[in-house]
Write an enzyme that holds these catalytic residues in place. Structure first.
Site, PDB file in Angstrom:
ATOM      1  N   LYS A   1       0.823  -1.258  -0.273  1.00  0.00           N
ATOM      2  CA  LYS A   1       0.046  -0.051   0.046  1.00  0.00           C
ATOM      3  C   LYS A   1       1.021   1.104   0.073  1.00  0.00           C
ATOM      4  CE  LYS A   1      -3.983  -1.652   2.678  1.00  0.00           C
ATOM      5  NZ  LYS A   1      -4.978  -1.607   1.677  1.00  0.00           N
TER       6      LYS A   1
ATOM      7  N   ARG B   1     -10.607 -11.028   1.470  1.00  0.00           N
ATOM      8  CA  ARG B   1     -11.559 -12.331   0.803  1.00  0.00           C
ATOM      9  C   ARG B   1     -10.950 -13.579   0.946  1.00  0.00           C
ATOM     10  NH1 ARG B   1     -11.570  -8.944  -4.427  1.00  0.00           N
ATOM     11  NH2 ARG B   1     -11.277  -7.271  -3.101  1.00  0.00           N
TER      12      ARG B   1
HETATM   13  N1  BES Z   1      -8.371  -3.538   4.327  1.00  0.00           N
HETATM   14  C1  BES Z   1      -8.348  -2.983   2.832  1.00  0.00           C
HETATM   15  C2  BES Z   1      -9.585  -2.336   2.511  1.00  0.00           C
HETATM   16  C3  BES Z   1      -9.761  -0.986   3.263  1.00  0.00           C
HETATM   17  C4  BES Z   1      -9.410   0.030   2.706  1.00  0.00           C
HETATM   18  C5  BES Z   1     -10.381  -0.894   4.606  1.00  0.00           C
HETATM   19  C6  BES Z   1      -9.522   1.246   3.429  1.00  0.00           C
HETATM   20  C7  BES Z   1     -10.500   0.137   5.326  1.00  0.00           C
HETATM   21  C8  BES Z   1     -10.187   1.396   4.675  1.00  0.00           C
HETATM   22  C9  BES Z   1      -8.366  -4.345   1.956  1.00  0.00           C
HETATM   23  O1  BES Z   1      -7.463  -5.611   2.405  1.00  0.00           O
HETATM   24  C10 BES Z   1      -7.806  -3.940   0.522  1.00  0.00           C
HETATM   25  O2  BES Z   1      -6.739  -3.561   0.669  1.00  0.00           O
HETATM   26  N2  BES Z   1      -8.485  -3.897  -0.148  1.00  0.00           N
HETATM   27  C11 BES Z   1      -8.026  -3.586  -1.541  1.00  0.00           C
HETATM   28  C12 BES Z   1      -8.497  -4.523  -2.707  1.00  0.00           C
HETATM   29  C13 BES Z   1      -8.037  -4.539  -4.050  1.00  0.00           C
HETATM   30  C14 BES Z   1      -6.694  -4.574  -3.970  1.00  0.00           C
HETATM   31  C15 BES Z   1      -8.863  -5.261  -5.033  1.00  0.00           C
HETATM   32  C16 BES Z   1      -8.741  -2.175  -1.882  1.00  0.00           C
HETATM   33  O3  BES Z   1      -9.853  -1.767  -1.665  1.00  0.00           O
HETATM   34  O4  BES Z   1      -7.872  -1.291  -2.461  1.00  0.00           O
HETATM   35 MN    MN Z   2      -5.524  -5.284   1.748  1.00  0.00          MN
END
Ligand code: BES
Ligand code: MN
Ligand code: ZN
Length: 507
Positions: A280, A354
């Site tokens: 990230k 997921r």
């Molecule tokens: N934990 C994150 C989602 C999230 C983002 C929660 C911001 C709270 C605040 C999740 O694991 C994630 O990183 N999701 C990705 C999915 C994508 C790679 C398909 C996302 O939302 O960017």
């Molecule tokens: Mn994630």
């Protein structure tokens, strides 16, 4: 724990540090307000005339107690909408008590539960006010070592007047229950706010065990070797980048009839989500310590269910892992064999939630649940779709979704349904495995749910995406900055009002 008393008669006669009265924005003033105005030599009507105070929602007027036994008076506006549910009282109680804590007032008398709201009974009004006070008073301050005297003082005692003909003992019971529920929310908040260095998967498991011991829940922890033996391939794939090994937390509450199928609650427990090799960006990465908020909501709901002795069989399942990049981390392109036997092509290691939920949903089948609700901070796309004021609900069973939506309205933890049409599943088609873990740029919350749906086949299932609601970044009346504990009140409300007849088998 805050002490709560239920009062009888007129709140104006109490000797107290502060008297709090709720005021509607209507032209017609209540008898109580007229009496108050007389006792204060017309100060209230003058505030209305000068428009200093008009009863708008959350507006506040502070007055001296004058000739009354109360030392000070606080009027809090309720606005003019009597149809919006008990959340109005929760918020009013939250902002008043925040003010009083600043004023170093430790106890007060309050007539907010007497406010007449459409379709909200006295028990629920008492509960909402207590929740408002208890939840707004929460603060994660255990690491603040300096100037602790400057922290706002907690409210120690509260006396509530509810008006009407409700039985005193009923209201007292409602008060006790609201305190228990608020404690469960704060337990969840503590877990979410705990920093990542403290909060390993093992730490989360320990907290579950301590809590289970205190509340009489059964608790079982599956450690890494056991997960390997059983074949939790998707969950282990995510976990392998961290030196701190995974845990599967299983909590059980047997409050229902022996042999009744349980309700299964599954919560995402990523103790820190750096994204893994699909790292990230740095900005706000600290907030990803909250990526176990779904798991915290499930643990909080189980805690409340045990303490409230809810007449239902319940199982809570929390897969706890850490998602880090490292020399042992899983990679984009990896293919994992999940507990269900289905293979998953990982195209983004940041879509880890997921993966762990897939295995947890499969594991839930062992309990032959009547229904399964999973709760997860699953997608950033959910914030794009709904912002921070509602969570998304999706699922394969309409009556379950309807019941969750209603629980959301009653509890003030709002849900909004997104569709789960079969078209979305196509976005998850993989060239090399049964399914891939990302669905492209559009409809991210839905494709994530469509992924989970593959592992919920045949279950009566709903999914709550709480990515936007689990964390508060500015501070609201009943939710200071940080973890909100979202989901605990919603799930408990759902369990209390559930209609088991509505559980149906799906195909
Ligand atoms: N934990 C994150 C989602 C999230 C983002 C929660 C911001 C709270 C605040 C999740 O694991 C994630 O990183 N999701 C990705 C999915 C994508 C790679 C398909 C996302 O939302 O960017
Ligand atoms: Mn994630
Ligand atoms: Zn995540």
């Amino acid at each position: 724990m805050m002490k709560v008393l239920i009062g009888k008669g007129s709140p104006l006669e109490d000797k107290t540090a502060c008297l709090v009265l709720g005021v509607w924005e209507a032209a017609q003033r209540s008898t109580l307000l007229q009496e108050l105005d007389e006792a204060l030599a017309g100060k209230v009507s003058r505030a209305f005339e000068t428009k200093e105070f008009g009863g708008k929602a959350e507006q506040i007027l502070e007055l001296d107690g004058g000739s009354l036994p109360a030392e000070r008076i606080v009027l809090v506006g309720l606005g003019s909408d009597r149809g919006g549910g008990a959340d109005l009282l929760r918020r009013a109680a939250g902002s008043v008590s925040a003010l009083l804590r600043q004023r170093k007032v430790r106890s007060f008398v309050c007539d907010l539960p007497a406010a007449e709201l459409d379709g909200v009974d006295a028990r629920s009004r008492v509960a909402a006010v207590i929740e408002g006070v208890a939840l707004s008073g929460y603060r994660y301050d255990r690491y603040l070592t300096k100037d602790r005297d400057a922290l706002p003082t907690p409210i120690a005692e509260l006396k509530l007047f509810a008006g009407g003909a409700a039985k005193l003992s009923d209201l007292e019971a409602a008060a006790t229950e609201a305190l228990i529920l608020s404690e469960a929310v704060c337990f969840a908040r503590d877990l979410v706010n705990a920093p990542g260095n403290l909060k390993s998967p093992a730490y989360l498991a320990d907290q579950a065990e301590f809590m289970a011991e205190e509340t009489g829940l059964e608790c079982r922890i599956l450690e890494e070797a056991e997960l390997e033996r059983r074949g939790f391939g998707a969950m282990l794939g995510v976990a392998q980048g961290s030196a701190r090994g995974p845990r599967l937390i299983v909590l059980e509450h047997r409050g229902g009839t022996l042999g009744d199928k349980p309700v299964a609650l599954v919560g995402k427990g990523v103790v820190f989500d750096a994204g893994g090799i699909s790292l990230k960006p740095g900005e706000k990465m600290d907030e990803m310590k909250m990526d176990m908020a779904g798991g915290a909501a499930v643990m909080g709901a189980l805690m409340a269910a045990a303490r409230l002795k809810l007449p239902v069989n319940l199982v809570g399942i929390v897969p706890a892992v850490e998602n880090l990049p490292s020399g042992t981390a899983y990679r984009p392109g990896d293919i994992l064999t999940s507990l269900s036997g289905k293979t998953i092509e990982v195209l983004n290691t940041d879509a880890e939630g997921r993966l762990i939920l897939a295995d947890a949903l499969t594991y839930a089948r062992e309990f032959e649940p009547a229904l399964v609700v999973d709760v997860a901070t699953l997608t950033g796309a959910c914030l794009v779709a709904l912002g921070q004021h509602a969570s998304a609900v999706l699922g394969n069973e309409d009556s379950l979704i309807q019941q969750l939506l209603t629980a959301g309205e009653r509890s003030g933890e709002k849900l909004w349904q997104l569709p789960l049409w079969p078209e979305y599943r196509k976005q998850l088609k993989s060239d090399f495995a049964d399914i891939k873990n990302i669905g492209g740029r559009y409809g991210g919350t839905i494709t994530a749910a469509a992924f989970l749906q593959e592992f919920a086949e045949g279950l009566n299932w709903a999914h709550l995406d709480i990515a936007g609601t689990a964390w508060e970044d500015s501070g609201r009346p009943c939710a200071p900055k940080g973890g909100t504990g979202f989901g605990v009140r919603l799930l408990v409300d759902f369990l209390r009002h559930r209609l088991p007849e509505a559980d149906t088998e799906t195909d």
